[in-house]
Design an enzyme around this catalytic site. Structure first.
Site, PDB file in Angstrom:
ATOM      1  N   HIS A 150       5.075 -24.099  23.471  1.00 22.64           N
ATOM      2  CA  HIS A 150       3.887 -24.699  24.069  1.00 22.64           C
ATOM      3  C   HIS A 150       4.087 -26.208  24.190  1.00 22.64           C
ATOM      4  O   HIS A 150       4.860 -26.796  23.436  1.00 22.64           O
ATOM      5  CB  HIS A 150       2.662 -24.426  23.189  1.00 22.64           C
ATOM      6  CG  HIS A 150       2.271 -22.979  23.130  1.00 22.64           C
ATOM      7  ND1 HIS A 150       1.113 -22.487  23.672  1.00 22.64           N
ATOM      8  CD2 HIS A 150       2.896 -21.902  22.593  1.00 22.64           C
ATOM      9  CE1 HIS A 150       1.026 -21.191  23.474  1.00 22.64           C
ATOM     10  NE2 HIS A 150       2.104 -20.802  22.817  1.00 22.64           N
TER      11      HIS A 150
ATOM     12  N   THR B 232      17.715 -22.932  15.793  1.00 21.60           N
ATOM     13  CA  THR B 232      17.207 -24.037  16.603  1.00 21.60           C
ATOM     14  C   THR B 232      18.326 -24.891  17.189  1.00 21.60           C
ATOM     15  O   THR B 232      18.061 -25.761  18.013  1.00 21.60           O
ATOM     16  CB  THR B 232      16.288 -24.938  15.769  1.00 21.60           C
ATOM     17  OG1 THR B 232      17.030 -25.484  14.663  1.00 21.60           O
ATOM     18  CG2 THR B 232      15.093 -24.153  15.233  1.00 21.60           C
ATOM     19  N   LYS B 233      19.570 -24.657  16.743  1.00 19.85           N
ATOM     20  CA  LYS B 233      20.719 -25.432  17.219  1.00 19.85           C
ATOM     21  C   LYS B 233      21.864 -24.489  17.570  1.00 19.85           C
ATOM     22  O   LYS B 233      21.920 -23.359  17.088  1.00 19.85           O
ATOM     23  CB  LYS B 233      21.179 -26.426  16.142  1.00 19.85           C
ATOM     24  CG  LYS B 233      20.136 -27.475  15.799  1.00 19.85           C
ATOM     25  CD  LYS B 233      20.647 -28.421  14.734  1.00 19.85           C
ATOM     26  CE  LYS B 233      19.603 -29.486  14.409  1.00 19.85           C
ATOM     27  NZ  LYS B 233      20.057 -30.400  13.331  1.00 19.85           N
TER      28      LYS B 233
END
Length: 205
Positions: free
Chosen positions: A73, A142-143
């Site tokens: 979002h 996330t990486k």
């Protein structure tokens, strides 16, 4: 007769699939939701996988309840609720924010060949999993993950190597995932019985 086919994917009931393409011998588990996803040959997802905006290589193993390309979002606006971009759901005098959706659509997650994503794992948008990488169950990635590296945790961090770097490099160079179906069948017993080093020696990797 084999259950899987080179002609069309094996799609279990109750799936929601939009704008997605599939290679040979692909299987999509019950209740999975796919949007803007590409599956390479022999890749599969188990039950209730949620995959959006993703390019998945060959022989990817995607466990149940995993999520790839998990959408997010806006965080820099006054509100983060989807009334900002799904506005037509709330008012009849406005439209969807097509620019927002186009940006979301462009943020592709890349999943390499011969990867394994554990149950309930989450892969964020624009993350790349290298060939041979493994994501532990419940991890949040996330990486980018290097080839043949096992990651775990929230956020995911390297746990150990699946194969030593020199072996990983040789496997990538061998690229067995590009072999044709008959060649894979001929090598099946060696895939089953041999450790990676022995397999590389036999097949000149």
């Amino acid at each position: 007769m084999p259950r899987l086919s080179a002609v069309e994917p094996f799609i279990h009931p109750d799936c929601d699939i939009m704008d997605s393409t599939f290679g040979a011998y692909v299987e999509i588990g019950r209740g999975s939701r796919l949007k803007n996803a590409t599956f390479g040959d022999y890749s599969y997802c188990d039950r209730y996988a949620d995959i959006a905006n993703a390019k998945i290589g060959k022989f990817a193993n995607i466990a149940a309840f995993s999520r790839i390309g998990a959408t997010d979002h806006p965080l820099d606006t006054a509100a983060c609720h989807h009334f900002l971009y799904r506005s037509a759901d709330y008012w009849d005098d406005t439209t969807r924010d097509e620019a927002f959706f186009a940006h979301r659509h462009s943020r592709i997650a890349h999943i390499g060949h011969d990867t394994w994503i554990g149950a309930g794992a989450i892969i964020k948008p624009e993350v790349t999993l290298g060939d041979g990488a493994v994501v532990a169950a419940g991890a949040v990635v996330t990486k980018d993950v290097d080839p043949y590296t096992i990651v775990a945790g929230t956020p995911a961090k390297p746990l150990r190597l699946r194969q030593p770097r020199n072996i990983a490099d040789r496997l990538i160079a061998l690229a067995w995932w590009d072999w044709d179906h008959d060649a894979l069948r001929c090598a099946l017993e060696d895939f089953r019985a041999m450790k990676a080093v022995a397999f590389l020696e036999k097949y000149q990797g």
